[in-house]
Each structure stands twice: as C-alpha cells, then as structure tokens.
Design an enzyme around this catalytic site. Structure first.
Site, PDB file in Angstrom:
ATOM      1  N   THR A   1     -18.088   6.269  11.021  1.00 12.61           N
ATOM      2  CA  THR A   1     -18.956   6.326   9.840  1.00 12.61           C
ATOM      3  C   THR A   1     -18.136   6.283   8.562  1.00 12.61           C
ATOM      4  OG1 THR A   1     -18.837   8.729   9.673  1.00 12.61           O
ATOM      5  CG2 THR A   1     -20.626   7.797  11.009  1.00 12.61           C
ATOM      6  N   ASP A   2     -18.795   5.877   7.487  1.00 11.20           N
ATOM      7  CA  ASP A   2     -18.206   6.109   6.178  1.00 11.20           C
ATOM      8  C   ASP A   2     -18.235   7.623   5.938  1.00 11.20           C
ATOM      9  OD1 ASP A   2     -17.126   5.888   3.671  1.00 11.20           O
ATOM     10  OD2 ASP A   2     -18.459   4.296   3.002  1.00 11.20           O
ATOM     11  N   TRP A   3     -17.506   8.057   4.921  1.00 15.75           N
ATOM     12  CA  TRP A   3     -17.325   9.482   4.669  1.00 15.75           C
ATOM     13  C   TRP A   3     -18.621  10.111   4.111  1.00 15.75           C
ATOM     14  CZ3 TRP A   3     -13.921   7.462   7.249  1.00 15.75           C
ATOM     15  CH2 TRP A   3     -12.679   7.986   7.505  1.00 15.75           C
ATOM     16  N   GLY A   4     -19.342  10.781   4.972  1.00 16.71           N
ATOM     17  CA  GLY A   4     -20.625  11.350   4.549  1.00 16.71           C
ATOM     18  C   GLY A   4     -21.798  10.487   4.960  1.00 16.71           C
TER      19      GLY A   4
END
Ligand code: BGC
Length: 749
Positions: free
Chosen positions: A274-277
């Site tokens: 995932t992207d961060w968050g």
C-alpha cells in the site's frame, strides 16, 4: 511437504565435501528458480514470521502517532525486520522516485544524486538512459543499506496542475510504460527491489486520500493501466504500490479488480504493497489481493499483523492467502537479488562524479527547447556580457517537494521558504546555472539580479548583451496547483526585461506547463523542469550549444486551463491541515473534490484529447526544438503477424538538414479505422551528423492499434485501413503518412 522441497537433491550433495553435508536448504540454492526457493521458505516459516513479513513500520522519526524508529531500521520510509534463521534480510525501504531521499539517515550530512524530474526522464525518449538513471539510484541505495526503493511513478499525466507530475512520465502509456520499465530494471540490476506506483489513477493530489476516480474498463485498460501493464511486464518490479484514491467507488488497496489484474492478466509474480496510509481494512484488503500493509502507523489502525492473524483464525481470510502474500514478497526479494546480495551500509566513498554525470546526461537529453526565435541560441562563448535574472540561478536549481525530495550533497542552498511543514520547505539543489554559464563564457561580464526589484533587473539587462531570466514554480506532493500561472512578480519582471529590446532567454524551472503571457516578447524559452543535482551545467551546456537539445514534451502544454478535460478541481491549490509532524493529507475534514469522472478524457489522455476535441494547444506532446533540423524521407511498415507472434517495425529514413550534429526523436503514430485519435505506436531517439541521411528501424507496439474488449478480455485489431504517420510531434501535419490494411486479430491479454 516433501523433503525435496527443502533440500538439495542427494546427487548434488554427493559431490559436496562431508563438512557441508549438513544439507543446504533449497532456499539457499541460487540455481533454483525464485519460485521454488520462495515456496520452500514459506513452508519453513511460522505463522508469526509470515505475519511479520506482510506489514512494514514507518522508520523515520517524524511520523504520525509519535512512534519510535523500529530497532534495526536504518530510518527512512519503512522497515520490515528480517528473519535471520532463514537468511531473510530486513526490508529497508526508502523513497527514490528521483534519487535516494534520506541518505543522511544512514550517514550524517550525506547527500544523494537527484535525478531530473519525470518530464525530463521521459522527455529523453531514451529507455537506455532511464536504465542508467535507475542503476545510479539502485547503487546509491545499496551503498547505504536500503534494499527496497519506492519509485517507478507511472500514473499518466491527465491534469497539468497535479503536484506530482514531476514524478511521473508524461501522458502517453507506451512511453511512460517503457521508461518506467527501464528505470525499474536499472534499479533492480543493483540487487535492490523497485516498486511501480501509484496503482492506479492517482491523477490529482487534491483530496487524494478519498477522491473516487471513476473510469470505464476499456478506457482504463487503454490508458493508465496500459502504462502499468507495460512497466510490470517489461520491468518486472518487485512490488506494485496501490494508490490512496478510490477507483470506481472502492479504495485502490482493497479493489479486487485492480489488485487481481496484474496477478491474473499480466503474469505478475511479485507483491502489492500500500501507499503510506492507504490501507483501510483487514479482510477486504487481504481477500482482494493486497500483500503488504505499509507503515502501519500511517493507517487509522493496524490492519495486518494481529488483526490479520485473528481473521485467519476465524476463517475470514484463508490461510492460503497469507501464504501467498509471504510467497510473493519472498519471490520478489529473491528475484531482485536482495536475498542473495543483502545491501549493507557502507562508508566507502562512491563515484559521485560518475553518478552526477548520469544525472547531467539525462537533463541534457530531456530538457525541451520551446522557442528559439532567429536562432538566438546557442549563445556564443565570446559573448561579452550576460544578465542572469531570478530563480536563485546564482545559487542552484529548484526541485519538487514531498516524499520524493532528495537531500542533495550540500543540502538546500537557499534559506527555508514555502510551507513550514511537509511537503515544505522549498528546496534548491546546489548546482548554480550562473556558475556554469560563467565557465562557458570566459570573456563575459556575468551579473545577477534577483528579479524582485524589477528596475534593477531592467537596468542590468540594458547593460548586457543578453538577459537570461530564470522563472520558477514549485510543485509538491499532497496538493495541486490552483492554476497554470507563474507568480505575478515573475511575469512582470520578464515583461519588463523583454521591453528593454535586449535578447531575452527564459529558462523555466517548473513541475508543470505554465501560461506564458510574454511568450511573443521573448526570444527563447527552455523548459528545464526540475533538472536535478547537475541541472546547472546541463542548462549552461544547452544554452551555449555544447549540447544540442533533443528533449521532447511528454505532456501537452495547454494555452490555458479552459482547454484541459477538468478545468475546475474543487480544492486544488490548498495544502490542508499542515500540522507539524503530520502529512497534511491525513486531515479528516477535507471537504474538497469527492470524485472525478475520468471518462471525460478516458483513453484519450493528453494529445489524444486535443485531437478529439480539435483543440490547438500551445505545444503538443512530442514537440521540442533542436539547433539543427530534420526531415523524414521515407516511411515503410514491415509487419509480421503470425498466429503466435505480432511484430511491426517502421523503417524511417531521416535526414539532418541543418549544419549541426543532433539527435531526433522519431515518433510513429497510428490511427485506427474507427477514427479515434492517433496513438503513439513507437519511438526511437537517433543521432545524425550534420547533413547525414539514415534509415532506422523503429519497433512498433500493436496494442496501440487495438481496443481492449472487456467482454472478451482481449485486445482486438479490427479489420480495416490504418493510417501510420511519422511526425515531429503528436499533432503536427508535417512528416509522412502511409496506409496499412489489417485483418481482424485478437492480441492475447
Ligand atoms: C507517497 C508515496 C511514498 C510514500 C512513502 C506517500 O505519501 O504517496 O509515493 O512512497 O509516501 O514516503
């Protein structure tokens, strides 16, 4: 499990000395295929070890929730502890879209090579150079102990305000996919795993954590997803990073259509992180196909780790899914070489000059000369006086902000300006164009005016043979620009200097196209974008003709926002809730654009949109001037379509009709019988001596002549006559045309 999965066969063991008869496990056998080794590792792992592998932790000290840097982490974007008993190294994850971002976390006061922005890298139209750039980034990462690089930005440029366009590779899927693939391969040649991101349709930054991108399947497969497909198939990145935004109502990182597409249709064997968050669930995400939750501290709560363990116990997520997540991560770690060649932090000096030379070569090959009235450029080395105005050109060159921000050797050369918190401050790399210009014009009196005092700039221009005005506009992650304008002050300063009647050259350092109200009043314009840590000498070399410009636009340059598919984006231009220590997008009260219907331009991104709407932009995709001229003499298509192979090549004869050596970008476009806008079919950068004529093979990409048929899950070439063009840019009427008949063909998905 069979013993043979674990251990080398006895016949091999029989040849080994007795002392090593203790039996090497299969996963250590470098001759075994990565899949076999990864499978054996998974079989040998405990449940907790697998769970550990599928979640990273944030590894910089300034992150959300006041967390501590995990033990063992070098300190950058993320960390996953290793499993020493199985020889699995820790994943030391760092950003590196344009160079290693946090070198100083590992070695105090360290810097890294900052590659020129994506517009430049793609503007080279040269995958070999992209490979070299990737290699430098991989080398510098390895040297610092990082083994996973978050790079490979492959989102298509749909909007000229997007704050991250400087990390992306333009508006054409064939070009973006090929450049990304080459860069990924360069990184991975150094035993460092690369991502490709942000999957998918992360077309704007405004409200990126929630915005819903709506797009039909055919349009999606023929645009952004095609760029990713090429990057994934050709580049084989270890990981794909799913994006923040939703796609057709479902968050990218739990969107089974998106997450299954590479795995099922493209033969992708690596993992999706995932992207961060960007993680929003445990069961939905795991079952949709997510393989790793990144930097769990960034999510509302931890979704993998313990919650995943419980979900598996309850039977909500099959055990096989966790095994597959671990398998995919290990497959990529082995395939990219980082399992067998663990990166280690080193204090040995590296070949900085060689690395900066690659950055400079990319910059020199990708910057775009937009205007050159009466051949005012190149400047003569015998020039007597030069006024340099604005853009901090006495000190350095501008760079883009956010997670891709590289700390250059020598740091930020100007005092802090711009946002006080991330993605600020605005950073200039210490590569002064003025110093480089002085070196190339030894007889000249070279003076600088900041441009803030317009009268001082005008006075200096009046006393000089030429005025070189640097205009800058900062772009960064987490927000889009509200408009396409330079600051009023810069426009006024350029206009005033132009009125002096002295020759005026404008050098733009921007992350996107800008409106140029003074375009007709100046003599030359060079789009230097964000030219990287060797930007100063690269700009000077082009201005003085040491290098003949050959970069081409990879984003169509609109006349005004009224021409673009999404003229108004609610909330664009605002950085929201920039609390110290927080990335601004984590605001929950973000009341801006909630969805964008990407079917507006759909598959017709960029130049295709302009062709479809019969709009004339300021400069189209593929446009760029040289100090020489080229003419196309012959165009011939050779096709070889058999039942199992489809290849097409264009033979193009080009003449350098000027009196300087130079490089041309041969661009071949195709138009389908249904009349849909032309598409780039193939490209090749070629060198030609002054006056020389040569014939080149340009490999063509048949999918650019086909439509994706969702019901049939394949690409279909319809029977009919196809027009093929070789043109100096995507919308030009110059060049050559030929017609080719094709029968119906199904290209495998
Ligand atoms: C960006 C990613 C980046 C990640 C880690 C996010 O904000 O969207 O591109 O890799 O941060 O820094």
């Amino acid at each position: 499990m069979k013993l043979s999965q674990f251990f080398l066969t006895t016949s091999i063991l029989a040849t080994l000395p007795c002392t090593v008869l203790a039996m090497e496990p299969v996963w250590k056998d470098v001759k075994s295929p990565p899949g076999v080794r990864a499978k054996a590792l998974v079989n040998a792992m405990t449940q907790d070890e697998k769970l550990q592998l599928v979640m990273s932790r944030y590894a910089l000290g300034n992150g959300p929730k006041h967390h501590k840097i995990p033990e063992g982490a070098l300190g950058s974007a993320g960390y996953v502890p290793g499993i020493p008993r199985l020889g699995i190294p820790a994943q030391q994850i760092t950003d590196a879209g344009l160079g290693v971002t946090n070198p100083n976390q590992v070695r105090p006061n360290d810097g890294a090579t900052g590659m020129p922005s994506g517009q430049i890298l793609s503007g080279t139209f040269d995958p070999d150079l992209a490979y070299e750039a990737g290699k430098v980034m991989g080398k510098e990462a390895f040297h610092r102990g990082f083994n996973v690089l978050l790079g490979g930005g492959t989102v298509l440029v749909r909007d000229p305000r997007n704050g991250r366009n400087f990390e992306y590779l333009g508006e054409d899927p064939l070009l973006a996919g090929n450049i990304a693939a080459a860069q990924i391969q360069g990184v991975q040649s150094q035993h460092v795993l690369s991502t490709v991101k942000h999957f998918a349709f992360n077309a704007v930054e405004t409200n990126r954590m929630k915005v819903d991108m709506k797009i039909g399947e055919r349009a999606g497969r023929e645009s952004d997803l095609l760029a990713f497909e090429i990057a994934v198939k050709q580049g084989e990145p270890g990981a794909i990073m799913c994006a923040y935004n939703k796609v057709n109502g479902i968050y990218s990182c739990e969107n089974s259509y998106l997450l299954q597409l590479p795995k099922k249709a493209w033969g992708y064997r690596g993992y999706i992180l995932t992207d961060w968050g960007a993680t929003h669930s445990t069961v939905a995400a795991a079952n949709a196909g997510l393989d790793q939750e990144s930097a769990a501290e960034f999510d509302a709560k931890e979704y993998f780790g313990k919650p995943l363990k419980i979900a598996i116990k309850k039977g909500e997520v099959p055990q096989g899914r966790l095994d597959n997540m671990a398998y995919r991560i290990l497959y990529s770690m082995i395939h990219s070489g980082l399992y067998d060649h663990p990166a280690t932090k080193s204090f040995e000096p590296e070949d900085v000059a060689a690395h900066e030379a690659v950055a400079q070569q990319v910059a020199e090959n990708g910057m775009v000369l937009l205007k050159n009235h009466h051949n005012i450029l190149p400047l003569s080395p015998n020039i007597q006086s030069i006024a340099i105005i604005g853009g901090n050109a006495d000190k350095g060159v501008l760079s883009g902000g956010g997670s891709s921000q590289v700390t250059a050797r020598g740091g930020n050369i100007i005092s802090k300006t711009g946002p006080k918190t991330w993605p600020g401050p605005i950073s200039y790399f210490p590569s002064s164009p003025m110093k480089a210009i002085e070196a190339l014009a030894p007889k000249a009196r070279v003076n600088f005016a900041s441009g803030e005092n317009i009268q001082a700039a005008v006075d200096l221009a009046k006393q000089s043979d030429v005025a070189i005005v640097f205009a800058t506009k900062w772009s960064a992650e987490a927000f889009d620009s509200a408009d396409l304008q330079l600051s009023d002050a810069q426009n006024k300063s350029i206009e005033a200097v132009a009125k002096t009647g002295k020759p005026v050259v404008v050098v733009l350092e921007t992350g996107n196209p800008v409106e140029m109200p003074w375009l007709h009043d100046v003599d030359a314009v060079l789009a230097a974008w964000y030219p990287g840590t060797a930007g100063g000498p690269a700009i000077a070399n082009i201005l003085f003709g040491r290098v003949n410009p050959s970069g081409r636009l990879t984003t169509t340059w609109p006349k005004a926002l009224s021409q673009v598919p999404y003229p108004y984006i609610e909330g664009a231009g605002k950085i929201i809730n920039a609390d110290p220590g927080k990335r601004p997008q984590y605001s929950s009260d973000n009341q801006v654009v909630s969805s964008i219907d990407l079917n507006e331009d759909g598959a017709n991104v960029g130049y295709r949109w302009y062709e479809q709407k019969r709009l004339t932009p300021l400069f189209p995709f593929g446009y760029g001037l040289s100090y020489t001229t080229f003419k196309y003499k012959k165009l011939n298509i050779v096709k070889n379509f058999t039942s199992d192979k489809h290849t097409m090549i264009a033979n193009v004869t080009v003449k350098n009709t000027g009196n300087r050596d130079g490089a041309d970008v041969i661009q071949v476009y195709g138009k389908m019988p249904d009349g849909s806008p032309s598409r780039l079919l193939g490209f090749r950068k070629v060198d030609l001596k002054a006056g020389e004529t040569k014939t080149f093979d340009v490999p063509l990409f048949p999918a650019s002549l086909s439509h994706y048929e969702p019901a049939k899950h394949d690409w279909e070439i319809v029977p009919g006559n196809y027009e093929i063009f070789v043109r100096p840019d995507a919308l030009s009427h110059e060049g050559l045309k030929t017609t080719m008949h094709l029968d119906k063909i199904d290209l495998p998905d």
